[in-house]
Motif scaffolding. Structure first.
Motif, PDB file in Angstrom:
ATOM      1  N   GLY A  16     -43.604 170.147 -10.020  1.00  6.45           N
ATOM      2  CA  GLY A  16     -44.498 168.886 -10.361  1.00  6.45           C
ATOM      3  C   GLY A  16     -46.307 169.106  -9.886  1.00  6.45           C
ATOM      4  N   LEU A  17     -46.677 168.516 -10.110  1.00 11.90           N
ATOM      5  CA  LEU A  17     -48.588 168.931  -9.810  1.00 11.90           C
ATOM      6  C   LEU A  17     -49.234 168.874  -8.856  1.00 11.90           C
ATOM      7  N   ALA A  18     -49.201 169.263  -7.809  1.00 11.85           N
ATOM      8  CA  ALA A  18     -50.230 169.568  -6.371  1.00 11.85           C
ATOM      9  C   ALA A  18     -51.263 168.804  -7.315  1.00 11.85           C
ATOM     10  N   PHE A  19     -52.838 168.505  -5.616  1.00 11.66           N
ATOM     11  CA  PHE A  19     -53.272 167.983  -6.372  1.00 11.66           C
ATOM     12  C   PHE A  19     -54.288 168.277  -4.515  1.00 11.66           C
ATOM     13  N   TYR A  20     -56.346 169.176  -5.549  1.00 11.22           N
ATOM     14  CA  TYR A  20     -56.324 168.939  -3.582  1.00 11.22           C
ATOM     15  C   TYR A  20     -58.054 168.507  -4.390  1.00 11.22           C
ATOM     16  N   VAL A  50     -53.466 172.058  -8.919  1.00  6.79           N
ATOM     17  CA  VAL A  50     -51.752 172.929  -9.507  1.00  6.79           C
ATOM     18  C   VAL A  50     -50.952 172.519  -9.865  1.00  6.79           C
ATOM     19  N   TYR A  51     -49.824 172.813 -11.171  1.00  4.65           N
ATOM     20  CA  TYR A  51     -48.579 173.228 -11.504  1.00  4.65           C
ATOM     21  C   TYR A  51     -47.958 173.863 -10.783  1.00  4.65           C
ATOM     22  N   TRP A  52     -46.409 173.394 -10.780  1.00  4.73           N
ATOM     23  CA  TRP A  52     -45.146 174.711  -9.643  1.00  4.73           C
ATOM     24  C   TRP A  52     -44.282 173.824 -11.001  1.00  4.73           C
ATOM     25  N   PHE A  53     -43.046 174.853  -9.969  1.00  3.79           N
ATOM     26  CA  PHE A  53     -41.664 174.548 -10.101  1.00  3.79           C
ATOM     27  C   PHE A  53     -40.952 175.397  -9.608  1.00  3.79           C
ATOM     28  N   ILE A  54     -39.646 175.460  -9.130  1.00  5.81           N
ATOM     29  CA  ILE A  54     -38.418 175.652  -8.963  1.00  5.81           C
ATOM     30  C   ILE A  54     -37.429 176.013  -9.792  1.00  5.81           C
ATOM     31  N   CYS A  55     -36.429 176.794 -10.013  1.00  8.21           N
ATOM     32  CA  CYS A  55     -34.773 176.858 -10.387  1.00  8.21           C
ATOM     33  C   CYS A  55     -34.766 177.176 -10.035  1.00  8.21           C
ATOM     34  N   PHE A  56     -33.113 176.374 -10.138  1.00  6.71           N
ATOM     35  CA  PHE A  56     -32.320 176.279  -8.995  1.00  6.71           C
ATOM     36  C   PHE A  56     -31.285 176.368  -9.877  1.00  6.71           C
ATOM     37  N   ASN A  57     -29.894 177.497  -9.092  1.00  5.73           N
ATOM     38  CA  ASN A  57     -29.070 177.775  -9.879  1.00  5.73           C
ATOM     39  C   ASN A  57     -27.832 175.507  -9.426  1.00  5.73           C
ATOM     40  N   SER A  58     -27.170 175.861  -9.970  1.00  8.04           N
ATOM     41  CA  SER A  58     -26.711 173.959 -10.341  1.00  8.04           C
ATOM     42  C   SER A  58     -25.113 174.150 -11.058  1.00  8.04           C
ATOM     43  N   PRO A  59     -23.885 174.166 -11.074  1.00  6.66           N
ATOM     44  CA  PRO A  59     -22.884 174.181 -11.395  1.00  6.66           C
ATOM     45  C   PRO A  59     -22.654 172.886 -12.587  1.00  6.66           C
ATOM     46  N   SER A  60     -23.731 171.995 -12.154  1.00  3.50           N
ATOM     47  CA  SER A  60     -23.731 170.702 -13.643  1.00  3.50           C
ATOM     48  C   SER A  60     -24.943 169.884 -13.247  1.00  3.50           C
ATOM     49  N   PRO A  61     -25.899 169.868 -14.265  1.00  4.45           N
ATOM     50  CA  PRO A  61     -26.546 168.909 -14.344  1.00  4.45           C
ATOM     51  C   PRO A  61     -26.879 168.104 -12.942  1.00  4.45           C
ATOM     52  N   ASN A  81     -38.046 178.366   3.494  1.00  2.83           N
ATOM     53  CA  ASN A  81     -38.241 179.464   4.190  1.00  2.83           C
ATOM     54  C   ASN A  81     -39.395 180.376   3.400  1.00  2.83           C
ATOM     55  N   TRP A  82     -39.763 179.703   2.216  1.00  2.00           N
ATOM     56  CA  TRP A  82     -40.393 180.749   1.257  1.00  2.00           C
ATOM     57  C   TRP A  82     -41.634 180.852   1.833  1.00  2.00           C
ATOM     58  N   PRO A  83     -42.965 181.166   1.021  1.00  4.78           N
ATOM     59  CA  PRO A  83     -44.224 181.490   1.536  1.00  4.78           C
ATOM     60  C   PRO A  83     -45.076 180.169   1.213  1.00  4.78           C
ATOM     61  N   SER A  84     -45.849 179.557   2.593  1.00  2.00           N
ATOM     62  CA  SER A  84     -46.552 179.271   2.866  1.00  2.00           C
ATOM     63  C   SER A  84     -47.204 178.095   1.886  1.00  2.00           C
ATOM     64  N   ASP A  85     -47.943 179.429   0.849  1.00  2.00           N
ATOM     65  CA  ASP A  85     -48.780 178.725  -0.168  1.00  2.00           C
ATOM     66  C   ASP A  85     -48.039 178.125  -1.065  1.00  2.00           C
ATOM     67  N   LEU A  86     -46.154 177.773  -1.088  1.00  2.00           N
ATOM     68  CA  LEU A  86     -46.495 177.600  -1.912  1.00  2.00           C
ATOM     69  C   LEU A  86     -45.602 176.145  -1.133  1.00  2.00           C
ATOM     70  N   LEU A  87     -44.999 176.023  -0.539  1.00  2.00           N
ATOM     71  CA  LEU A  87     -44.961 174.620   0.507  1.00  2.00           C
ATOM     72  C   LEU A  87     -45.862 173.797   0.695  1.00  2.00           C
ATOM     73  N   ASN A  88     -47.170 174.523   0.885  1.00  3.82           N
ATOM     74  CA  ASN A  88     -48.181 173.758   0.796  1.00  3.82           C
ATOM     75  C   ASN A  88     -48.431 173.118  -0.107  1.00  3.82           C
ATOM     76  N   ILE A  89     -48.463 173.262  -1.500  1.00  2.81           N
ATOM     77  CA  ILE A  89     -48.241 173.058  -2.762  1.00  2.81           C
ATOM     78  C   ILE A  89     -48.193 172.063  -3.012  1.00  2.81           C
ATOM     79  N   ILE A  90     -46.284 171.970  -2.444  1.00  3.97           N
ATOM     80  CA  ILE A  90     -45.387 170.868  -2.552  1.00  3.97           C
ATOM     81  C   ILE A  90     -45.374 169.668  -2.143  1.00  3.97           C
ATOM     82  N   ASP A  91     -46.129 169.880  -0.043  1.00  3.47           N
ATOM     83  CA  ASP A  91     -46.724 169.079   0.425  1.00  3.47           C
ATOM     84  C   ASP A  91     -47.658 168.135   0.211  1.00  3.47           C
ATOM     85  N   VAL A  92     -48.960 168.569  -1.011  1.00  2.00           N
ATOM     86  CA  VAL A  92     -49.912 168.176  -1.377  1.00  2.00           C
ATOM     87  C   VAL A  92     -49.583 167.693  -2.792  1.00  2.00           C
ATOM     88  N   THR A  93     -48.271 167.235  -2.443  1.00  2.00           N
ATOM     89  CA  THR A  93     -48.057 166.787  -4.558  1.00  2.00           C
ATOM     90  C   THR A  93     -47.280 165.658  -4.466  1.00  2.00           C
TER      91      THR A  93
END
Length: 235
Positions: A16-20, A50-61, A81-93
């Motif tokens: 995603g692309l967060a916007f401030y 701010v560009y961000w990404f999350i990569c997560f394991n998954s058994p199928s697409p 439960n990860w750092p607040s900076d990351l959570l805020n970035i996602i929240d304002v996306t």
């Protein structure tokens, strides 16, 4: 063209692309957070975005989800439960920038994989060599393809662009580019596998020893350098 279907590599990505609107607060560098079978990163790309990404394991697409509110909820749940900076970035996306994609690649095995051209038809970029984004080289390689292809075709313009000369140029493009994109595809895959480990003990060693003390970003990325040289006005 006869290519094999791109292969799912065992993990997917939210992006995603967060916007401030009043200006983003981060330093101009890439920030990474590593978990078990899960990782995230973010980097400022402008004064307000701010560009961000999350990569997560998954058994199928998994199923294709188009509802942006659902995508946002799933991304937030992964890193709740990860750092607040990351959570805020996602929240304002803005929701219209959320995407979720299964990550795939295609290994162009020598003597087995078909060339990128057939007659006067040729492919570039992901149509030929899709790769995982772990080295940030997918779009870069597509641009490199276009430069090399233009040079090859420029070299035969004077001959009248006969079928034989054009096909020779396209084959030459394929040979030159294969030597670069195949190793990059493999290395991107291997780097991704390392970063997606999910064994707790192995991840602890990766995070405390391998990444900070063994891995050096410079040598890893040195091979990604590409000098297109001066572009001629005839290209």
């Amino acid at each position: 063209m006869g290519f094999a279907e791109p292969k799912f590599v065992g993990y997917s990505a939210f992006r995603g692309l967060a916007f401030y609107p009043n200006g983003q607060p981060f330093e101009p560098k890439v920030n990474y957070v590593y978990g078990r079978g899960l990782r995230a990163g973010y980097v400022p790309v402008s004064r307000t975005k701010v560009y961000w990404f999350i990569c997560f394991n998954s058994p199928s697409p998994g199923p294709k989800i188009r509802d942006p509110s659902m995508l946002k909820k799933q991304a937030q749940e992964l890193v709740k439960n990860w750092p607040s900076d990351l959570l805020n970035i996602i929240d304002v996306t803005p929701e219209d920038t959320f995407i979720r994609t299964p990550l795939v690649d295609r290994w162009l095995w020598p003597t087995i994989s078909p060339p990128p051209s057939k007659g006067r038809v040729v492919v570039v970029g992901d149509a030929w060599h899709p790769m995982t984004p772990n080295l940030g080289q997918g779009a870069c390689c597509a641009l490199e393809d276009s430069v090399v292809l233009a040079r090859k075709l420029a070299g035969v313009i004077g001959s009248g662009l006969s079928d034989a000369s054009v096909e020779d140029a396209l084959r030459s493009y394929g040979r030159e580019r294969w030597a670069r994109v195949f190793p990059l595809t493999v290395r991107a895959n291997l780097v991704g596998s390392l970063l997606q480990w999910d064994n707790p003990m192995v991840c602890s060693i990766r995070n405390s020893v391998i990444i900070p003390k063994v891995v050096r970003l410079g040598p890893i990325l040195e091979h990604t350098n590409f000098d297109c040289e001066a572009l001629s006005s005839n290209v």
